[in-house]
Scaffold this motif. Structure first.
Motif, PDB file in Angstrom:
ATOM      1  N   ASP A 141       0.353  10.540  -3.406  1.00 28.25           N
ATOM      2  CA  ASP A 141      -1.026  10.098  -3.651  1.00 28.25           C
ATOM      3  C   ASP A 141      -1.395  10.323  -5.114  1.00 28.25           C
ATOM      4  O   ASP A 141      -2.533  10.678  -5.433  1.00 28.25           O
ATOM      5  N   HIS A 192      -2.485   9.759  -8.878  1.00 30.28           N
ATOM      6  CA  HIS A 192      -3.474   8.869  -9.478  1.00 30.28           C
ATOM      7  C   HIS A 192      -3.321   8.759 -10.995  1.00 30.28           C
ATOM      8  O   HIS A 192      -3.996   7.952 -11.628  1.00 30.28           O
ATOM      9  N   GLU A 199      -3.655   0.948   0.357  1.00 29.93           N
ATOM     10  CA  GLU A 199      -4.326   1.984   1.150  1.00 29.93           C
ATOM     11  C   GLU A 199      -5.630   1.357   1.632  1.00 29.93           C
ATOM     12  O   GLU A 199      -6.567   1.184   0.848  1.00 29.93           O
ATOM     13  N   HIS A 229      -5.878   1.106  -3.622  1.00 25.13           N
ATOM     14  CA  HIS A 229      -6.986   1.140  -2.662  1.00 25.13           C
ATOM     15  C   HIS A 229      -7.498  -0.260  -2.352  1.00 25.13           C
ATOM     16  O   HIS A 229      -7.583  -1.101  -3.241  1.00 25.13           O
ATOM     17  N   HIS A 246      -0.951   5.578  -6.419  1.00 23.92           N
ATOM     18  CA  HIS A 246      -1.841   4.619  -7.090  1.00 23.92           C
ATOM     19  C   HIS A 246      -1.311   4.330  -8.498  1.00 23.92           C
ATOM     20  O   HIS A 246      -1.887   4.767  -9.490  1.00 23.92           O
ATOM     21  N   HIS A 288       2.745   6.512  -0.718  1.00 17.01           N
ATOM     22  CA  HIS A 288       1.303   6.558  -0.943  1.00 17.01           C
ATOM     23  C   HIS A 288       1.064   7.000  -2.381  1.00 17.01           C
ATOM     24  O   HIS A 288       1.250   8.160  -2.722  1.00 17.01           O
ATOM     25  N   HIS A 294      -3.310  10.905   4.270  1.00 17.52           N
ATOM     26  CA  HIS A 294      -3.762  12.302   4.113  1.00 17.52           C
ATOM     27  C   HIS A 294      -4.585  12.801   5.308  1.00 17.52           C
ATOM     28  O   HIS A 294      -5.796  13.058   5.198  1.00 17.52           O
TER      29      HIS A 294
END
Ligand SMILES: [Fe+2]
Length: 244
Positions: free
Chosen positions: A191, A193, A77, A39, A4, A2, A133
């Motif tokens: 996760d 970013h 995601e 996303h 980005h 997970h 999450h």
């Protein structure tokens, strides 16, 4: 599983240069296989499938030239909605690495009944939802029974590394610890970013879980369960019908 890191397709990496630095940061945290998960959320993040694929391939090629120890796989995601299945069917959104596992995000204040409905949509179509999450949703923090029900239905639970190491507050961390203690966690994602904000702390979370809950559990959720996703993807590519 997970993060980005695909450049310029969501609120993650803003350039190829930043994306490469993020991969290097994951490498330093101990990561060698990455399922990148841009996303997909209607009305907010709707990159075209073609653009995502193009950007992903550019990143993969660039990373390969720099560091051959790292493998990248494409996922997504997916924000839960009534249109999830049609988004997957039309390839606007993709399952993780081409497996049956779908990283599923929900609204922070989603109702438990709605969670069950969305999971039902995915499960009845042959997908395995991975709750992104899980510590973020009020209905799950308030009622651990919902987590148990979701697992019984066939969903899997993912926590963010940041939440485990305490970057998202005391209550969130406490909930993560409860889930970890009860063995209700299947994956941990960075996760991440960017390189300045929401950076990867996945190695820190791994170290913490090793120390607190043992290496066996840490390896299960950081290594073996993610490998299961890749193995499922391989089986599907090979046309094996009864996959893991
Ligand atoms: Fe995310």
């Amino acid at each position: 599983m997970h993060c980005h890191i695909v450049p310029c397709v969501d609120d993650g990496a803003a350039s190829l240069e930043e994306a490469v630095k993020m991969v290097e940061a994951e490498y330093k945290q101990g990561v060698r296989r990455i399922i990148v998960t841009p996303h997909f959320r209607k009305g907010m993040f709707e990159p075209s499938a073609l653009e995502v694929k193009k950007q992903f391939q550019l990143l993969r090629k660039t990373v390969w030239e720099i560091n051959k120890d790292i493998r990248l796989y494409l996922g997504c995601e997916l924000y839960a909605s009534e249109d999830m299945i049609s988004q997957l069917d039309s390839r606007c959104a993709v399952a993780m690495a081409g497996s049956k596992y779908v990283l599923t995000e929900l609204h922070e204040f989603v109702a438990a009944s709605q969670v069950r409905r969305y999971l039902g949509l995915l499960l009845s179509d042959g997908y395995r939802p991975v709750i992104a999450h899980a510590e973020r949703y009020e209905c799950m923090r308030k009622d651990i029974k919902l987590i148990e029900d979701m697992i019984a239905m066939g969903a899997l639970i993912q926590l963010n590394a940041d939440s485990i190491v305490g970057k998202n507050g005391y209550a969130v961390r406490k909930f993560c610890k409860k889930l970890l203690k009860e063995g209700k966690v299947h994956f941990v994602g960075s996760d991440c970013h960017g390189i300045k904000r929401r950076v990867s702390r996945i190695g820190d979370a791994y170290d913490y879980i090793c120390k607190k809950y043992g290496k066996e559990y840490a390896d299960e959720i950081f290594v073996y369960n993610p490998q299961m996703i890749l193995e499922n993807a391989r089986q599907r590519r090979a046309g094996i019908k009864r996959t893991i």
